[in-house]
Design a protein around this motif. Sequence first.
Motif, PDB file in Angstrom:
ATOM      1  N   ARG A  64       0.804  -1.232   0.000  1.00  0.00           N
ATOM      2  CA  ARG A  64       0.000   0.000   0.000  1.00  0.00           C
ATOM      3  C   ARG A  64       0.835   1.281   0.000  1.00  0.00           C
ATOM      4  N   HIS A  65       2.158   1.155   0.144  1.00  0.00           N
ATOM      5  CA  HIS A  65       3.024   2.343   0.210  1.00  0.00           C
ATOM      6  C   HIS A  65       4.250   2.117  -0.665  1.00  0.00           C
ATOM      7  N   SER A  66       4.729   3.200  -1.289  1.00  0.00           N
ATOM      8  CA  SER A  66       5.938   3.125  -2.110  1.00  0.00           C
ATOM      9  C   SER A  66       7.052   3.921  -1.431  1.00  0.00           C
ATOM     10  N   LEU A  67       8.287   3.559  -1.731  1.00  0.00           N
ATOM     11  CA  LEU A  67       9.429   4.232  -1.113  1.00  0.00           C
ATOM     12  C   LEU A  67       9.408   5.739  -1.332  1.00  0.00           C
ATOM     13  N   ASP A  68       9.054   6.167  -2.541  1.00  0.00           N
ATOM     14  CA  ASP A  68       9.121   7.604  -2.853  1.00  0.00           C
ATOM     15  C   ASP A  68       8.088   8.432  -2.100  1.00  0.00           C
ATOM     16  N   GLU A  69       7.043   7.835  -1.548  1.00  0.00           N
ATOM     17  CA  GLU A  69       6.039   8.593  -0.794  1.00  0.00           C
ATOM     18  C   GLU A  69       6.318   8.630   0.701  1.00  0.00           C
ATOM     19  N   LEU A  70       7.284   7.843   1.183  1.00  0.00           N
ATOM     20  CA  LEU A  70       7.461   7.689   2.623  1.00  0.00           C
ATOM     21  C   LEU A  70       8.295   8.775   3.284  1.00  0.00           C
ATOM     22  N   VAL A  71       9.390   9.198   2.665  1.00  0.00           N
ATOM     23  CA  VAL A  71      10.259  10.196   3.301  1.00  0.00           C
ATOM     24  C   VAL A  71       9.479  11.499   3.481  1.00  0.00           C
ATOM     25  N   GLY A  72       9.497  12.002   4.718  1.00  0.00           N
ATOM     26  CA  GLY A  72       8.774  13.226   5.060  1.00  0.00           C
ATOM     27  C   GLY A  72       7.393  12.969   5.637  1.00  0.00           C
ATOM     28  N   ARG A  73       6.946  11.734   5.604  1.00  0.00           N
ATOM     29  CA  ARG A  73       5.619  11.380   6.112  1.00  0.00           C
ATOM     30  C   ARG A  73       5.684  11.110   7.615  1.00  0.00           C
ATOM     31  N   GLN A  74       4.688  11.593   8.347  1.00  0.00           N
ATOM     32  CA  GLN A  74       4.608  11.295   9.773  1.00  0.00           C
ATOM     33  C   GLN A  74       3.886   9.969   9.983  1.00  0.00           C
ATOM     34  N   VAL A  75       4.395   9.190  10.937  1.00  0.00           N
ATOM     35  CA  VAL A  75       3.810   7.889  11.273  1.00  0.00           C
ATOM     36  C   VAL A  75       3.775   7.725  12.784  1.00  0.00           C
ATOM     37  N   MET A  76       2.938   6.803  13.225  1.00  0.00           N
ATOM     38  CA  MET A  76       2.830   6.469  14.642  1.00  0.00           C
ATOM     39  C   MET A  76       3.622   5.193  14.896  1.00  0.00           C
ATOM     40  N   ALA A  77       4.261   5.118  16.063  1.00  0.00           N
ATOM     41  CA  ALA A  77       5.032   3.923  16.412  1.00  0.00           C
ATOM     42  C   ALA A  77       5.078   3.735  17.917  1.00  0.00           C
ATOM     43  N   VAL A  78       5.162   2.477  18.337  1.00  0.00           N
ATOM     44  CA  VAL A  78       5.406   2.148  19.736  1.00  0.00           C
ATOM     45  C   VAL A  78       6.912   2.253  19.935  1.00  0.00           C
ATOM     46  N   VAL A  79       7.334   3.096  20.877  1.00  0.00           N
ATOM     47  CA  VAL A  79       8.766   3.338  21.061  1.00  0.00           C
ATOM     48  C   VAL A  79       9.344   2.649  22.303  1.00  0.00           C
ATOM     49  N   ASN A  80       8.504   1.954  23.084  1.00  0.00           N
ATOM     50  CA  ASN A  80       9.041   1.337  24.298  1.00  0.00           C
ATOM     51  C   ASN A  80       8.957  -0.193  24.314  1.00  0.00           C
ATOM     52  N   PHE A  81       8.872  -0.822  23.145  1.00  0.00           N
ATOM     53  CA  PHE A  81       9.066  -2.269  23.057  1.00  0.00           C
ATOM     54  C   PHE A  81      10.564  -2.520  22.977  1.00  0.00           C
ATOM     55  N   PRO A  82      11.028  -3.685  23.433  1.00  0.00           N
ATOM     56  CA  PRO A  82      12.452  -3.983  23.244  1.00  0.00           C
ATOM     57  C   PRO A  82      12.761  -4.153  21.755  1.00  0.00           C
TER      58      PRO A  82
END
Length: 119
Positions: free
Chosen positions: A62-80
Amino acid sequence: MSERAGPSAEISFDDFMRVDIRIGTIVSAEPFPEARKPAFKLVIDFGPEIGQKKSSAQITVRHSLDELVGRQVMAVVNFPPRQIGPVRSEVLTLGFPDEAGHVVLAAPSHPVPNGARLF
């Protein structure tokens, strides 16, 4: 986990608050041919307090490399961190399955500061 499963068991607000979900901006995206399932290697900037973190994301349909840079995303940052082939994935980039089961990235509807926490 099935994408059409019913709701999970009830949890407390304190349980929810232990999952640290932050917003970050993708600063680099490249192919990840060594992954077992098609994926991209991402570097995401979560602002000065958290910094830049690496992630492996199975978002190639659903996503291409050229559309990703500069895009904001959500992520879990406290998993190991998890070792995925030669990549150490430091955060879990979040998304939802579409009708065919392909991942669509979770993101805010308007820009917010990198590092902002979901509540």
